[in-house]
Scaffold this active site. Structure first.
Site, PDB file in Angstrom:
ATOM      1  N   LYS A 148      61.753  79.996  85.271  1.00 28.85           N
ATOM      2  CA  LYS A 148      61.836  81.312  84.618  1.00 28.85           C
ATOM      3  C   LYS A 148      61.234  81.235  83.217  1.00 28.85           C
ATOM      4  O   LYS A 148      61.356  80.204  82.542  1.00 28.85           O
ATOM      5  CB  LYS A 148      63.309  81.740  84.566  1.00 28.85           C
ATOM      6  CG  LYS A 148      63.552  83.168  84.110  1.00 28.85           C
ATOM      7  CD  LYS A 148      65.041  83.521  84.190  1.00 28.85           C
ATOM      8  CE  LYS A 148      65.327  84.928  83.725  1.00 28.85           C
ATOM      9  NZ  LYS A 148      66.762  85.291  83.831  1.00 28.85           N
ATOM     10  N   SER A 175      72.096  87.655  86.645  1.00 26.49           N
ATOM     11  CA  SER A 175      70.641  87.567  86.806  1.00 26.49           C
ATOM     12  C   SER A 175      70.118  86.512  87.758  1.00 26.49           C
ATOM     13  O   SER A 175      68.927  86.491  88.052  1.00 26.49           O
ATOM     14  CB  SER A 175      69.980  87.354  85.456  1.00 26.49           C
ATOM     15  OG  SER A 175      69.861  88.585  84.808  1.00 26.49           O
ATOM     16  N   SER A 198      67.781  89.686  86.108  1.00 27.16           N
ATOM     17  CA  SER A 198      66.497  89.544  85.445  1.00 27.16           C
ATOM     18  C   SER A 198      65.611  88.431  86.031  1.00 27.16           C
ATOM     19  O   SER A 198      64.413  88.404  85.753  1.00 27.16           O
ATOM     20  CB  SER A 198      66.708  89.265  83.958  1.00 27.16           C
ATOM     21  OG  SER A 198      67.388  88.033  83.778  1.00 27.16           O
TER      22      SER A 198
HETATM   23  N1  GLN Z   1      71.741  92.947  84.218  1.00 27.10           N
HETATM   24  C1  GLN Z   1      72.502  92.290  83.201  1.00 27.10           C
HETATM   25  C2  GLN Z   1      71.951  92.645  81.841  1.00 27.10           C
HETATM   26  O1  GLN Z   1      71.014  93.337  81.809  1.00 27.10           O
HETATM   27  C3  GLN Z   1      72.510  90.807  83.412  1.00 27.10           C
HETATM   28  C4  GLN Z   1      71.292  90.129  82.938  1.00 27.10           C
HETATM   29  C5  GLN Z   1      71.386  88.628  83.020  1.00 27.10           C
HETATM   30  O2  GLN Z   1      72.227  88.062  83.707  1.00 27.10           O
HETATM   31  N2  GLN Z   1      70.514  87.976  82.285  1.00 27.10           N
HETATM   32  O3  GLN Z   1      72.439  92.260  80.840  1.00 27.10           O
END
Ligand code: GLN
Length: 447
Positions: free
Chosen positions: A49, A148, A124
């Site tokens: 990532k 995410s 994400s």
């Molecule tokens: N969707 C969540 C956020 O936007 C989780 C994102 C994540 O786990 N990095 O904060």
């Protein structure tokens, strides 16, 4: 695509030609899962990532503000991979600074879901999940602050695992919300997830929140026949779509038939999860993102003076969602509102953790949906609050610091994957993987 386990038996030459093949297939696929095809040398290639540092690679958190920034050192997880015969191969697309649930907020454009190219892959870590599901990566690393890893894995029909907070080093991970972030594997199956988890988990003195509890190999002790007590949270499931509720009920039945004991529980505080998470996460994000000022990292937009340079760099470098969260975070930390929001959220966080612990007095694992729906269509979510609501099943696990794994169990009427998660006690990754292996065998999901 060969599995991670199979890849470990391949020769150097075979792995090199596999990389060439993956790059070509990825370019042809049109999924936009990869940002680039950097390679860190020999070893089984793992997709990384874009918020995990690999020495001498560009690392941008999919943001304009970090364009041109090159990592001066590798994250501990990358060093751990190298020591165990793996290598970093390719940059995975993601939501900017890991803020999002769809991978639509990336500077590099949206990633597509291999199960339906008009659908998002989740986020994400959407690039990581889409690549593994799309047969263009053997396995990948993602990061999970509020879901995410698990949510994109569920949307793309692959396995995603978030370790206990403190089990995997955060050194070299671009920080979003430091008390919630964890790096973890996204793979084609549960055994591969255990292999990759074993490779990255370690005690690290460079991360002050890293745990020094003893670490044993999960893979060597993996046992799908272990009988576990699994809690189902009855009042939790009713907010998911009908297809997901049905998949949940079928899975509970399959787990019972596999010999596990099912206990029924309720949770009272779930209605506070989203508010608590978005206060804690944005407060920490505001603090973490303060360092991107155009002076020390990446992109700079020259202004008339220093303050103007900060303003222009940050206004032009950060995307809309990141700016929204910086505003929210500053608001909840401001002196007039600190007690009302931030302090209260920290208290609720304890209540959420206590509620999990009470259930874990009677159960080894908790079964829960990962998301209330399957992957939505690209461009279909306009209201940020609607996006935040889609995190309802994943964020409490981060607030409580627990390990959890998302496993694909079924598909909806349109062929879109449905994943469910098993949540474990802190530092009991073994039960999480044992339960997940049994779950994988019991539901018999086909791609
Ligand atoms: N969707 C969540 C956020 O936007 C989780 C994102 C994540 O786990 N990095 O904060």
């Amino acid at each position: 695509m060969i599995t991670l386990k199979e890849a470990l038996t391949k020769s150097k030459e075979e792995l090199e030609s596999l990389k060439v093949e993956m790059e070509q297939k990825a370019k042809e696929s049109g999924l936009n899962a990869y940002i680039d095809f950097s390679t860190s040398g020999e070893g089984v290639p793992i997709l990384i990532k874009d918020n995990i540092q690999v020495k001498e690679w560009s690392v941008t958190c999919a943001s304009k503000i970090l364009q041109g920034y090159v990592a001066p050192y590798s994250a501990t997880v990358i060093e751990n991979l190298k020591a165990k015969g793996f290598s970093a191969f390719g940059r995975a697309n993601m939501d900017e600074f890991a803020m999002g649930s769809t991978t639509e907020s990336s500077y590099y454009g949206v990633t597509k879901n291999p199960y339906g190219e008009d659908r998002v892959p989740g986020g994400s870590s959407g690039g990581s999940a889409a690549a593994v599901a799309g047969g263009i990566a053997i396995a990948a690393l993602g990061s999970d602050t509020g879901g995410s890893i698990r949510q994109p894995a569920a949307y793309c029909g692959c396995v995603g695992m978030k370790p206990t907070y403190g089990r995997v080093s955060r050194f070299g991970l671009g920080a979003y919300a430091s008390s919630l972030d964890q790096i973890g594997p996204i793979t084609q199956n549960v055994e591969d997830a255990a292999i990759l988890y074993d490779a990255i988990a370690s005690h690290d003195t460079k991360d002050s929140t890293s745990s020094d509890l003893p670490l044993e190999s999960i893979v060597e002790n993996l046992n799908a026949d272990r009988k576990l007590t699994i809690a189902v949270i009855d009042n939790y499931v009713s907010e998911a779509s009908e297809d997901i509720q049905k998949a949940y009920a079928d899975t509970v039945k399959a787990l019972e038939e596999a010999g596990h004991t099912i206990v029924h529980k309720n949770m009272a505080n779930t209605k506070y999860d989203i508010a608590t998470y978005y206060i804690v996460a944005t407060a920490e994000a505001t603090t973490n993102l303060a360092r991107y000022d155009g002076i020390r990292y990446g992109n700079r937009v020259e202004g008339d003076n220093l303050a103007d340079t900060f303003l222009k760099t940050r206004s032009q470098g950060f995307g809309e969602e990141v700016q929204r969260r910086i505003l929210l975070g500053n608001f909840v930390l401001s002196s007039g509102y600190y007690d009302a929001y931030y302090l209260k959220a920290q208290k609720v966080r304890h209540l959420i953790r206590d509620e999990f612990n009470a259930i874990f007095e009677e159960a080894d694992l908790i079964l829960s949906p990962v998301a209330p729906s399957v992957a939505p269509k690209i461009g279909s979510i306009h209201d940020p609050l609607e996006m935040y609501k889609s995190d309802m099943y994943t964020i409490a696990i981060n607030l409580a610091g627990l390990p959890a794994i998302s496993v694909p169990v079924a598909k909806d009427g349109e062929g879109m994957p449905i994943g469910l998660q098993l949540i474990g006690k802190a530092f009991n990754e073994q039960a999480v993987f044992d339960g997940a292996l049994s779950l994988e065998k019991s539901v018999n999901y086909t791609k």
